[in-house]
Scaffold this active site. Structure first.
Site, PDB file in Angstrom:
ATOM      1  N   ASP A 296       0.790  -1.377  -0.096  1.00  0.00           N
ATOM      2  CA  ASP A 296      -0.143  -0.041  -0.082  1.00  0.00           C
ATOM      3  C   ASP A 296       0.575   1.208   0.016  1.00  0.00           C
ATOM      4  O   ASP A 296       0.326   2.263  -0.291  1.00  0.00           O
ATOM      5  CB  ASP A 296      -0.937   0.012   1.026  1.00  0.00           C
TER       6      ASP A 296
ATOM      7  N   GLU B 241      -9.985  -0.338  -3.128  1.00  0.00           N
ATOM      8  CA  GLU B 241     -10.961  -0.725  -2.323  1.00  0.00           C
ATOM      9  C   GLU B 241     -11.422   0.298  -1.125  1.00  0.00           C
ATOM     10  O   GLU B 241     -12.500  -0.056  -0.808  1.00  0.00           O
ATOM     11  CB  GLU B 241     -10.279  -1.989  -1.824  1.00  0.00           C
TER      12      GLU B 241
ATOM     13  N   ARG C 189      -0.478  -8.771  -4.503  1.00  0.00           N
ATOM     14  CA  ARG C 189       0.595  -9.223  -3.142  1.00  0.00           C
ATOM     15  C   ARG C 189       1.296 -10.357  -3.606  1.00  0.00           C
ATOM     16  O   ARG C 189       2.322 -10.568  -3.028  1.00  0.00           O
ATOM     17  CB  ARG C 189      -0.494  -9.371  -1.881  1.00  0.00           C
TER      18      ARG C 189
HETATM   19  O1  F6P Z   1      -2.197  -3.887   3.982  1.00  0.00           O
HETATM   20  C1  F6P Z   1      -2.011  -4.435   2.612  1.00  0.00           C
HETATM   21  C2  F6P Z   1      -3.510  -4.898   1.775  1.00  0.00           C
HETATM   22  O2  F6P Z   1      -3.067  -5.413   0.912  1.00  0.00           O
HETATM   23  C3  F6P Z   1      -4.447  -3.978   1.987  1.00  0.00           C
HETATM   24  O3  F6P Z   1      -4.518  -3.323   0.843  1.00  0.00           O
HETATM   25  C4  F6P Z   1      -5.497  -4.902   1.996  1.00  0.00           C
HETATM   26  O4  F6P Z   1      -6.873  -4.122   2.361  1.00  0.00           O
HETATM   27  C5  F6P Z   1      -5.360  -6.074   2.831  1.00  0.00           C
HETATM   28  O5  F6P Z   1      -3.851  -6.010   2.716  1.00  0.00           O
HETATM   29  C6  F6P Z   1      -6.090  -7.314   2.596  1.00  0.00           C
HETATM   30  O6  F6P Z   1      -5.462  -8.264   3.497  1.00  0.00           O
HETATM   31  P1  F6P Z   1      -6.037  -9.689   3.643  1.00  0.00           P
HETATM   32  O7  F6P Z   1      -4.640 -10.566   3.562  1.00  0.00           O
HETATM   33  O8  F6P Z   1      -6.174  -9.937   5.337  1.00  0.00           O
HETATM   34  O9  F6P Z   1      -6.981 -10.009   2.642  1.00  0.00           O
END
Ligand code: F6P
Length: 366
Positions: free
Chosen positions: A140, A235, A287
């Site tokens: 982020d 989001e 990610r």
């Molecule tokens: O903090 C990074 C992030 O990718 C956010 O943008 C997103 O809301 C969150 O992690 C999602 O995390 P999770 O792995 O709990 O779905």
């Protein structure tokens, strides 16, 4: 006696964590130190301690790998709900328990790689006497005190590639495509990928939007003969006066899982413009996967800097990018307040100068 240090990766994973771990191990090897990895974040420090001894052999080849070989944990006894100074206090006795297992294992210093939540906990360890240093990571890019966190560039590259792919199908069918990207409180991924990928509308958490302005941007394109439109929405973006689109209930102890704003925006666009509209949610693809060249380099530099900070006794500090250097800054400066996209800053004004709509009410005046 050989010095023994530990590293853990907290919160969500991101590309570059393994490159940072490798950097720590290589730099420590050069100093004749031992390194142990703590599995699953701070939780792994509680007994029985969940350790992975790290060496040149088992970190060889991880430079290009996504995720983290140490495992990630964003829940459990050490979860701190963060963002906008909401971080909780970890019970001091829990920190003391972790400290005594570190002492028992002969660990003299700890490296914590993480975002706002992990670094908030790291600061509490520091205040309770642990020799800790930090490395900033999050896709982020919303941490204070550093220009860039690693993981961000990889996420932007993934999102830009998605836009490139949507561009050709949107143009072929004359459709509107809405691409929902990550970015809970900060729209860095959306605005960077949006500009790089040629989006026409970019909606970010920092600028509450009006559907009227979004529809008008699409209709203007239509009138100019541009039959397709690419809309990027973070989001965490919200309509003026509206709330986050969440999946499941809001909880006091954990960040809510966001999602659904893309579908809402797509449905509203179809209703208002009559255009055939599709929504794509990129989600965790942003990610996953290996780090870009930029992130490999940045994460490696942070890893090496963390070891140098330990060698120099600079505890309670985080490695930060202040181009062209990596410098130590107090962890305290990085936490408590998310770094958001300035609505009047250069990146947003660049978008505006390109004719990109931010869905802002002010656009309705022109
Ligand atoms: O903090 C990074 C992030 O990718 C956010 O943008 C997103 O809301 C969150 O992690 C999602 O995390 P999770 O792995 O709990 O779905």
């Amino acid at each position: 006696m050989t010095r023994r240090i530990a590293i853990l990766t907290g919160g969500g994973d991101c590309p570059g964590l393994n490159a940072a771990i490798r950097g720590v191990v290589k730099a420590s090897h050069g100093l004749g130190w031992d390194v142990v990895g703590i599995r699953c974040g701070f939780e792994g420090l509680l007994s029985p301690c969940d350790l992975l001894p790290l060496n040149l052999e088992n970190t060889s080849g991880i430079l290009t790998q996504g995720g983290t070989i140490l495992g990630a944990a964003s829940s459990g006894r050490f979860s701190a709900k963060t963002g906008h100074g909401q971080a909780g206090q970890i019970p001091p006795e829990l920190i003391a328990e972790a400290q005594s297992s570190m002492e028992h294992l002969g660990i003299s210093a700890l490296i914590a790689a993480g975002g706002d939540g992990t670094l908030t906990i790291a600061q509490q360890f520091f205040e309770q006497g642990t020799s800790v240093v930090a490395i900033p990571k999050t896709i982020d890019n919303d941490l204070q005190a550093t220009v860039i966190t690693f993981g961000f560039d990889s996420a932007v590259a993934c999102a830009t590639d998605a836009l490139d792919r949507l561009h050709s199908t949107a143009a072929s069918h004359g459709r509107v495509f809405v691409l929902e990207l990550m970015g809970r409180y900060a729209g860095w991924i959306a605005v960077h990928a949006g500009i790089a990928g040629g989006a026409d509308v970019i909606l970010i958490p920092e600028i509450p939007f009006r559907y009227e302005a979004v529809a008008r941007a699409i209709e203007r394109r239509e009138a100019a003969g541009r039959k397709f439109t690419l809309v990027v929405v973070a989001e965490g973006a919200r309509e003026e006066g509206g709330d986050f689109a969440v999946k499941g209930p809001m909880r006091a102890d954990k960040e809510a899982q966001l999602g659904g704003i893309g579908d809402q925006v797509a449905a509203e666009i179809k209703k208002r413009t009559g255009k055939e509209t599709r929504c794509v949610v990129l989600g965790h693809l942003q990610r996953g996967g290996g780090p870009t060249t930029f992130d490999r380099l940045l994460a490696t530099r942070y890893g090496v800097a963390a070891v140098q900070m330990i060698a120099g006794g600079q505890f309670g500090m985080m490695a930060a990018l202040r181009p062209p250097d990596i410098v130590p800054v107090p962890i305290k400066e990085a936490i408590g307040k998310i770094r958001t996209v300035p609505p009047e800053g250069n990146v947003v004004s660049t978008a505006r100068a390109l004719g990109i709509s931010l869905g802002a009410a002010s656009e309705l005046a022109s």
